[in-house]
Design an enzyme around this catalytic site. Structure first.
Site, short mmCIF file in Angstrom:
data_model
loop_
_atom_site.label_atom_id
_atom_site.label_comp_id
_atom_site.label_asym_id
_atom_site.label_seq_id
_atom_site.Cartn_x
_atom_site.Cartn_y
_atom_site.Cartn_z
N SER A 137 5.79 0.61 5.22
CA SER A 137 6.68 1.26 4.26
C SER A 137 7.80 1.95 5.03
O SER A 137 7.64 2.25 6.23
CB SER A 137 5.89 2.31 3.47
OG SER A 137 6.76 3.11 2.71
N TYR A 150 0.37 10.11 3.20
CA TYR A 150 0.72 8.68 3.08
C TYR A 150 1.54 8.24 4.30
O TYR A 150 1.26 7.22 4.92
CB TYR A 150 1.50 8.46 1.78
CG TYR A 150 1.96 7.04 1.56
CD1 TYR A 150 1.04 6.02 1.30
CD2 TYR A 150 3.32 6.70 1.61
CE1 TYR A 150 1.47 4.70 1.10
CE2 TYR A 150 3.75 5.40 1.40
CZ TYR A 150 2.82 4.40 1.14
OH TYR A 150 3.25 3.11 0.95
N1 LIG Z 1 5.50 0.36 -4.41
C1 LIG Z 1 6.20 0.92 -3.43
O1 LIG Z 1 7.14 1.69 -3.67
C2 LIG Z 1 5.86 0.59 -1.99
C3 LIG Z 1 6.84 0.84 -1.01
C4 LIG Z 1 6.57 0.55 0.31
C5 LIG Z 1 5.34 0.03 0.66
N2 LIG Z 1 4.39 -0.20 -0.30
C6 LIG Z 1 3.10 -0.74 0.14
O2 LIG Z 1 2.94 -2.02 -0.42
C7 LIG Z 1 1.54 -2.31 -0.60
C8 LIG Z 1 1.31 -2.78 -2.03
O3 LIG Z 1 1.75 -1.77 -2.90
P1 LIG Z 1 2.13 -2.05 -4.44
O4 LIG Z 1 3.37 -1.30 -4.71
O5 LIG Z 1 2.06 -3.48 -4.75
O6 LIG Z 1 0.94 -1.25 -5.14
P2 LIG Z 1 0.04 -1.57 -6.44
O7 LIG Z 1 0.85 -2.26 -7.46
O8 LIG Z 1 -0.62 -0.28 -6.77
O9 LIG Z 1 -1.04 -2.59 -5.86
C9 LIG Z 1 -1.92 -2.20 -4.85
C10 LIG Z 1 -2.84 -3.34 -4.50
O10 LIG Z 1 -3.72 -2.90 -3.45
C11 LIG Z 1 -5.04 -3.17 -3.84
N3 LIG Z 1 -5.96 -2.19 -3.27
C12 LIG Z 1 -5.91 -0.86 -3.35
N4 LIG Z 1 -6.98 -0.30 -2.75
C13 LIG Z 1 -7.73 -1.35 -2.28
C14 LIG Z 1 -8.94 -1.45 -1.57
N5 LIG Z 1 -9.66 -0.36 -1.22
N6 LIG Z 1 -9.41 -2.68 -1.25
C15 LIG Z 1 -8.72 -3.80 -1.61
N7 LIG Z 1 -7.57 -3.77 -2.28
C16 LIG Z 1 -7.08 -2.54 -2.62
C17 LIG Z 1 -5.06 -3.17 -5.35
O11 LIG Z 1 -6.08 -4.04 -5.83
P3 LIG Z 1 -7.46 -3.60 -6.55
O12 LIG Z 1 -7.18 -2.39 -7.36
O13 LIG Z 1 -7.82 -4.83 -7.32
O14 LIG Z 1 -8.41 -3.36 -5.40
C18 LIG Z 1 -3.69 -3.77 -5.68
O15 LIG Z 1 -3.77 -5.17 -5.73
C19 LIG Z 1 0.80 -1.04 -0.22
O16 LIG Z 1 0.31 -1.14 1.10
C20 LIG Z 1 1.88 0.03 -0.31
O17 LIG Z 1 1.60 1.12 0.55
C21 LIG Z 1 4.63 0.05 -1.62
#
Ligand SMILES: NC(=O)c1ccc[n+]([C@@H]2O[C@H](COP(=O)([O-])OP(=O)(O)OC[C@H]3O[C@@H](n4cnc5c(N)ncnc54)[C@H](OP(=O)(O)O)[C@@H]3O)[C@@H](O)[C@H]2O)c1
Length: 237
Positions: A137, A150
């Site tokens: 991120s 985070y």
């Molecule tokens: N959204 C943003 O603004 C943003 C910005 C920069 C980076 N990111 C990073 O991008 C990645 C994805 O984020 P997103 O925005 O797509 O979030 P999201 O929509 O909340 O999705 C998160 C995903 O991670 C999975 N997950 C969470 N805890 C888990 C665990 N213990 N074991 C296996 N899977 C797990 C969830 O699946 P289940 O619930 O099915 O387990 C879900 O598929 C993350 O690493 C986040 O830090 C996000």
């Protein structure tokens, strides 16, 4: 060439968008806790001619990670790409965190990556080829208000990835980091609860496209880090 890709956190958000995009030309093994969502996604991918597999896995649990990776090898015989995307955020003033919350953030965002690499890397080392793509991120490059715990997990992930690349490059394994700014997903925390405006966010497909670029990278190259900014956003993220 069709690659066998493990993609964690595929049930929602960035992971879901990446699964849909990558499964057109590859086999995507989708892993997360919500197996029902993964099965539905597998059906959707199959209906449009793509190839995928749905495997339950909490990346914070070593036995589940080990099984998910062994099941992938049993079914497909190899792992060409590991995409560590599973992650979550909690955002508040530093002194308001409980130790348990911080430990849980590290368990998923950092130790989950460590476990997936630990059990996947030996197969890639044996083949002297592979790619590991870690979704970090901009919070891994900049601190921000409410982001202490985070950011700590993502700064740590960046440091881990730098060293991992040095460990694995002699085996022809690329290690890449993707550092997106705010993405329009249900991601817990400041974006989801409205503290950060949804105006000018990246879409999950923007990040998926960057991941696909890395998956398609030539075997002689290794983009080390891509910082992906929402084009019109004023704040750093
Ligand atoms: N959204 C943003 O603004 C943003 C910005 C920069 C980076 N990111 C990073 O991008 C990645 C994805 O984020 P997103 O925005 O797509 O979030 P999201 O929509 O909340 O999705 C998160 C995903 O991670 C999975 N997950 C969470 N805890 C888990 C665990 N213990 N074991 C296996 N899977 C797990 C969830 O699946 P289940 O619930 O099915 O387990 C879900 O598929 C993350 O690493 C986040 O830090 C996000």
């Amino acid at each position: 060439m069709e690659k066998v890709i493990i993609l964690t956190g595929a049930s929602r958000g960035i992971g879901r968008a990446a699964a849909l995009m990558l499964a057109k030309e590859n086999i995507v093994v989708m892993a997360s806790r919500d197996i029902n969502a993964l099965i539905e996604l597998k059906k959707e991918i199959g209906a449009s001619g793509g190839k995928s597999e749905a495997l339950p896995c909490d990346v914070a649990k070593e036995n589940e990670v080990k099984k998910m990776i062994e099941d992938t090898i049993q079914k497909f015989g190899r792992i060409d790409v590991l995409i560590n995307n599973a992650g979550f955020g909690i955002f508040k003033r530093a002194d308001k965190f409980s130790l348990e919350e911080v430990e849980n953030l590290f368990r998923v965002n950092l130790f989950g990556v460590f476990l997936c690499v630990k059990y996947t890397a030996p197969y890639m080392i044996e083949k002297k080829n592979g790619q590991i793509i870690n979704i970090s991120s901009v919070a891994g490059l900049n601190g921000f208000k409410g982001g202490s715990a985070y950011s700590a997990t993502k700064f740590a992930l960046n440091g881990y990835s730098e060293s991992l690349r040095e460990d694995l490059k002699e085996f022809g394994i690329a290690v890449s980091l993707v550092c997106p700014g705010g993405v329009n997903t249900g991601f817990g925390g400041a974006v989801a609860d409205g503290k950060i405006s949804r105006d000018f966010l990246l879409e999950p497909e923007d990040v998926a496209r960057t991941i696909k670029y890395l998956v398609d990278e030539s075997e002689t190259a290794n983009a080390k880090m891509i910082e992906l900014k929402p084009r019109r956003r004023k704040e750093f993220r």
